[in-house]
Design a protein around this motif. Sequence first.
Motif, PDB file in Angstrom:
ATOM      1  N   VAL A 102       1.517   0.297 -11.441  1.00 31.82           N
ATOM      2  CA  VAL A 102       1.196   1.593 -10.829  1.00 31.82           C
ATOM      3  C   VAL A 102       1.911   2.725 -11.567  1.00 31.82           C
ATOM      4  O   VAL A 102       1.305   3.759 -11.874  1.00 31.82           O
ATOM      5  CB  VAL A 102       1.542   1.609  -9.323  1.00 31.82           C
ATOM      6  CG1 VAL A 102       1.325   2.987  -8.729  1.00 31.82           C
ATOM      7  CG2 VAL A 102       0.709   0.572  -8.579  1.00 31.82           C
ATOM      8  N   ALA A 103       3.197   2.534 -11.873  1.00 27.36           N
ATOM      9  CA  ALA A 103       3.953   3.592 -12.561  1.00 27.36           C
ATOM     10  C   ALA A 103       3.420   3.824 -13.968  1.00 27.36           C
ATOM     11  O   ALA A 103       3.269   4.977 -14.401  1.00 27.36           O
ATOM     12  CB  ALA A 103       5.433   3.234 -12.603  1.00 27.36           C
ATOM     13  N   ALA A 104       3.127   2.762 -14.688  1.00 24.03           N
ATOM     14  CA  ALA A 104       2.621   2.908 -16.056  1.00 24.03           C
ATOM     15  C   ALA A 104       1.255   3.582 -16.072  1.00 24.03           C
ATOM     16  O   ALA A 104       0.959   4.382 -16.969  1.00 24.03           O
ATOM     17  CB  ALA A 104       2.549   1.541 -16.737  1.00 24.03           C
ATOM     18  N   ALA A 105       0.433   3.294 -15.073  1.00 23.15           N
ATOM     19  CA  ALA A 105      -0.892   3.911 -15.008  1.00 23.15           C
ATOM     20  C   ALA A 105      -0.835   5.369 -14.564  1.00 23.15           C
ATOM     21  O   ALA A 105      -1.678   6.168 -14.946  1.00 23.15           O
ATOM     22  CB  ALA A 105      -1.785   3.115 -14.051  1.00 23.15           C
ATOM     23  N   SER A 106       0.173   5.722 -13.781  1.00 21.14           N
ATOM     24  CA  SER A 106       0.252   7.070 -13.203  1.00 21.14           C
ATOM     25  C   SER A 106       1.100   8.038 -14.021  1.00 21.14           C
ATOM     26  O   SER A 106       0.925   9.246 -13.918  1.00 21.14           O
ATOM     27  CB  SER A 106       0.842   7.004 -11.792  1.00 21.14           C
ATOM     28  OG  SER A 106       0.110   6.121 -10.996  1.00 21.14           O
ATOM     29  N   LEU A 154      12.311   7.761 -10.726  1.00 19.52           N
ATOM     30  CA  LEU A 154      12.379   8.034  -9.283  1.00 19.52           C
ATOM     31  C   LEU A 154      11.248   7.331  -8.531  1.00 19.52           C
ATOM     32  O   LEU A 154      11.450   6.778  -7.444  1.00 19.52           O
ATOM     33  CB  LEU A 154      12.334   9.538  -9.021  1.00 19.52           C
ATOM     34  CG  LEU A 154      13.595  10.316  -9.380  1.00 19.52           C
ATOM     35  CD1 LEU A 154      13.336  11.818  -9.255  1.00 19.52           C
ATOM     36  CD2 LEU A 154      14.761   9.903  -8.518  1.00 19.52           C
ATOM     37  N   ALA A 155      10.067   7.342  -9.116  1.00 24.14           N
ATOM     38  CA  ALA A 155       8.922   6.670  -8.496  1.00 24.14           C
ATOM     39  C   ALA A 155       9.184   5.171  -8.382  1.00 24.14           C
ATOM     40  O   ALA A 155       8.924   4.557  -7.336  1.00 24.14           O
ATOM     41  CB  ALA A 155       7.659   6.924  -9.314  1.00 24.14           C
ATOM     42  N   GLY A 189       0.813  -1.215   0.000  1.00 29.81           N
ATOM     43  CA  GLY A 189       0.000   0.000   0.000  1.00 29.81           C
ATOM     44  C   GLY A 189       0.843   1.260   0.000  1.00 29.81           C
ATOM     45  O   GLY A 189       0.580   2.199  -0.764  1.00 29.81           O
ATOM     46  N   VAL A 190       1.884   1.278   0.827  1.00 29.77           N
ATOM     47  CA  VAL A 190       2.785   2.439   0.900  1.00 29.77           C
ATOM     48  C   VAL A 190       3.518   2.619  -0.426  1.00 29.77           C
ATOM     49  O   VAL A 190       3.628   3.735  -0.959  1.00 29.77           O
ATOM     50  CB  VAL A 190       3.785   2.285   2.063  1.00 29.77           C
ATOM     51  CG1 VAL A 190       4.859   3.359   2.015  1.00 29.77           C
ATOM     52  CG2 VAL A 190       3.058   2.309   3.397  1.00 29.77           C
ATOM     53  N   ALA A 191       4.013   1.522  -0.985  1.00 32.23           N
ATOM     54  CA  ALA A 191       4.754   1.598  -2.246  1.00 32.23           C
ATOM     55  C   ALA A 191       3.856   2.083  -3.379  1.00 32.23           C
ATOM     56  O   ALA A 191       4.257   2.948  -4.170  1.00 32.23           O
ATOM     57  CB  ALA A 191       5.361   0.238  -2.585  1.00 32.23           C
ATOM     58  N   ALA A 192       2.652   1.553  -3.468  1.00 35.42           N
ATOM     59  CA  ALA A 192       1.746   1.946  -4.548  1.00 35.42           C
ATOM     60  C   ALA A 192       1.404   3.435  -4.464  1.00 35.42           C
ATOM     61  O   ALA A 192       1.433   4.151  -5.479  1.00 35.42           O
ATOM     62  CB  ALA A 192       0.476   1.100  -4.496  1.00 35.42           C
ATOM     63  N   ALA A 193       1.107   3.904  -3.259  1.00 35.94           N
ATOM     64  CA  ALA A 193       0.790   5.322  -3.088  1.00 35.94           C
ATOM     65  C   ALA A 193       1.992   6.194  -3.432  1.00 35.94           C
ATOM     66  O   ALA A 193       1.850   7.222  -4.114  1.00 35.94           O
ATOM     67  CB  ALA A 193       0.329   5.583  -1.653  1.00 35.94           C
ATOM     68  N   SER A 194       3.173   5.801  -2.991  1.00 38.04           N
ATOM     69  CA  SER A 194       4.389   6.584  -3.259  1.00 38.04           C
ATOM     70  C   SER A 194       4.695   6.646  -4.748  1.00 38.04           C
ATOM     71  O   SER A 194       5.006   7.713  -5.287  1.00 38.04           O
ATOM     72  CB  SER A 194       5.579   5.970  -2.518  1.00 38.04           C
ATOM     73  OG  SER A 194       5.332   5.924  -1.145  1.00 38.04           O
ATOM     74  N   VAL A 195       4.626   5.503  -5.396  1.00 39.99           N
ATOM     75  CA  VAL A 195       4.909   5.456  -6.838  1.00 39.99           C
ATOM     76  C   VAL A 195       3.919   6.334  -7.593  1.00 39.99           C
ATOM     77  O   VAL A 195       4.304   7.120  -8.460  1.00 39.99           O
ATOM     78  CB  VAL A 195       4.869   3.997  -7.358  1.00 39.99           C
ATOM     79  CG1 VAL A 195       4.905   3.960  -8.883  1.00 39.99           C
ATOM     80  CG2 VAL A 195       6.034   3.198  -6.794  1.00 39.99           C
ATOM     81  N   ALA A 196       2.639   6.220  -7.263  1.00 39.45           N
ATOM     82  CA  ALA A 196       1.615   6.995  -7.974  1.00 39.45           C
ATOM     83  C   ALA A 196       1.816   8.496  -7.786  1.00 39.45           C
ATOM     84  O   ALA A 196       1.777   9.258  -8.756  1.00 39.45           O
ATOM     85  CB  ALA A 196       0.224   6.583  -7.490  1.00 39.45           C
ATOM     86  N   VAL A 197       2.070   8.920  -6.557  1.00 39.98           N
ATOM     87  CA  VAL A 197       2.219  10.355  -6.281  1.00 39.98           C
ATOM     88  C   VAL A 197       3.435  10.927  -7.005  1.00 39.98           C
ATOM     89  O   VAL A 197       3.351  11.960  -7.687  1.00 39.98           O
ATOM     90  CB  VAL A 197       2.309  10.620  -4.759  1.00 39.98           C
ATOM     91  CG1 VAL A 197       2.768  12.032  -4.467  1.00 39.98           C
ATOM     92  CG2 VAL A 197       0.965  10.356  -4.098  1.00 39.98           C
ATOM     93  N   VAL A 198       4.585  10.267  -6.893  1.00 44.61           N
ATOM     94  CA  VAL A 198       5.804  10.789  -7.527  1.00 44.61           C
ATOM     95  C   VAL A 198       5.670  10.779  -9.046  1.00 44.61           C
ATOM     96  O   VAL A 198       6.050  11.741  -9.722  1.00 44.61           O
ATOM     97  CB  VAL A 198       7.049   9.998  -7.064  1.00 44.61           C
ATOM     98  CG1 VAL A 198       8.286  10.416  -7.836  1.00 44.61           C
ATOM     99  CG2 VAL A 198       7.266  10.200  -5.569  1.00 44.61           C
ATOM    100  N   ALA A 199       5.114   9.710  -9.594  1.00 47.32           N
ATOM    101  CA  ALA A 199       4.951   9.643 -11.053  1.00 47.32           C
ATOM    102  C   ALA A 199       4.004  10.733 -11.546  1.00 47.32           C
ATOM    103  O   ALA A 199       4.277  11.385 -12.564  1.00 47.32           O
ATOM    104  CB  ALA A 199       4.439   8.259 -11.447  1.00 47.32           C
TER     105      ALA A 199
END
Length: 195
Positions: free
Chosen positions: A93-97, A47-48, A19-29
């Motif tokens: 997550v990164a590809a979607a964000s 970076l994400a 959960g933490v990783a997904a949120a972090s990746v999405a926000v930074v991306a």
Amino acid sequence: MTRLLTLYLRSRQLPVALGVAAASVAVVALLGNAPERPLQTHIFAVLALGLGLGVLGNGLGGAADALERTAAIRWACWRTAHVVAVAVAVFVVAAASSDAATGVVLRATAGLVGLTALAATALGHQLAWTLPTAAAGAAAVVPPLTEPEILHLLTWPVQPPDSKVATVVAVVLVVGGLAVYATRGSRQTSTASAG
């Protein structure tokens, strides 16, 4: 099998970390999305990914190193599946964000997850974040130049999607990291016994 999987996920603290990783990746991306500046978008995507893999890298080892070496489980299969699942999770997550090219995100995911696995094997799961974070940071700071060749290698994550050198680096990292981690696992951390 379901119980074993549940115990494995809990022992690696994956439900919370995911959960933490997904949120972090999405926000930074998302913060890096700038259609008029594709390099910035690629850098933030990398970076994400480095951040997400840094969070999930700790799960590449458990609290009981001895148990993982003696249990009658096919650890190579579990380890391989774990690394692949982590790679898929951060990639999706990164590809979607991110508006970054899918090829760049895929290549960066592969190479950085290979670095995460290598770091877990060489340094222990607590330090699995070091190599992907360093690679993502170097790629963000050093512009993606092709000359001299060392800069091309250092900035492989943000090279253009058609860069053959960057693709080769990512493939070598993911194959090497996955092979070493699957066979050896996370480095044991020794603690001095009191008494």
